[in-house]
Write a protein that holds these residues in place. Sequence first.
Motif, short mmCIF file in Angstrom:
data_model
loop_
_atom_site.label_atom_id
_atom_site.label_comp_id
_atom_site.label_asym_id
_atom_site.label_seq_id
_atom_site.Cartn_x
_atom_site.Cartn_y
_atom_site.Cartn_z
N THR A 1 1.66 2.79 8.66
CA THR A 1 2.50 1.90 8.01
C THR A 1 1.63 1.25 7.04
O THR A 1 0.40 1.29 6.95
CB THR A 1 2.91 0.53 8.86
OG1 THR A 1 1.82 0.19 9.45
CG2 THR A 1 3.92 1.22 9.95
N GLU A 2 2.12 0.32 5.91
CA GLU A 2 1.32 -0.38 5.16
C GLU A 2 0.32 -1.08 5.47
O GLU A 2 -0.96 -1.34 4.91
CB GLU A 2 2.17 -1.10 4.01
CG GLU A 2 3.18 -0.21 2.87
CD GLU A 2 2.26 0.45 1.92
OE1 GLU A 2 1.04 -0.11 1.41
OE2 GLU A 2 2.61 1.45 1.60
N ARG B 1 -3.26 0.84 4.90
CA ARG B 1 -2.90 1.98 4.47
C ARG B 1 -3.89 2.64 3.46
O ARG B 1 -4.71 3.61 3.64
CB ARG B 1 -1.58 2.19 4.04
CG ARG B 1 -1.36 3.85 3.48
CD ARG B 1 0.16 3.90 3.04
NE ARG B 1 0.92 4.02 3.92
CZ ARG B 1 2.41 4.28 3.84
NH1 ARG B 1 3.06 3.99 2.49
NH2 ARG B 1 3.11 4.60 4.86
#
Length: 144
Positions: free
Chosen positions: A36-37, A51
């Motif tokens: 995920t970010e 990320r």
Amino acid sequence: MSTVTTEERLAVLALVAEHAWRNDHGQADRLWELVTEDYTSDGPMGTMIGREALRAWGAKRVLNPSQVRHVVSNTRVFRGEDGELRATSYYVVFRDSSAQPSTPASVGEWHDRFELVDGEWLLAERNIKPVFVNTDAPRPVIGS
């Protein structure tokens, strides 16, 4: 607490295996695609947040041609008390060594949390918990 579906379990097992495979086969620069970010990782080599941090780490990792292999097993997929999809996996890490036969550098557990993003399960958090560490094993070298 809800149960884990077969589809969720298979997705997590595939994601954990793909993460290890990319790291072991010269594709650490693509690990960021699996997270995920706001991914976080915490373990013996430090803390990574986001990320982009994993992307930068992976780009350096592929500059080091040394062999590493992660053997992963006993992955337990479950819902945490918070209802989030989680897994605990055992790992054994072998690193390139002139010693034959090779001995494990580390044995421990990955404590993972996953999030569903646009219909795809991604790794949101990994806490690396070594249980046994071979202090004589080669140290990882991340590219310069």
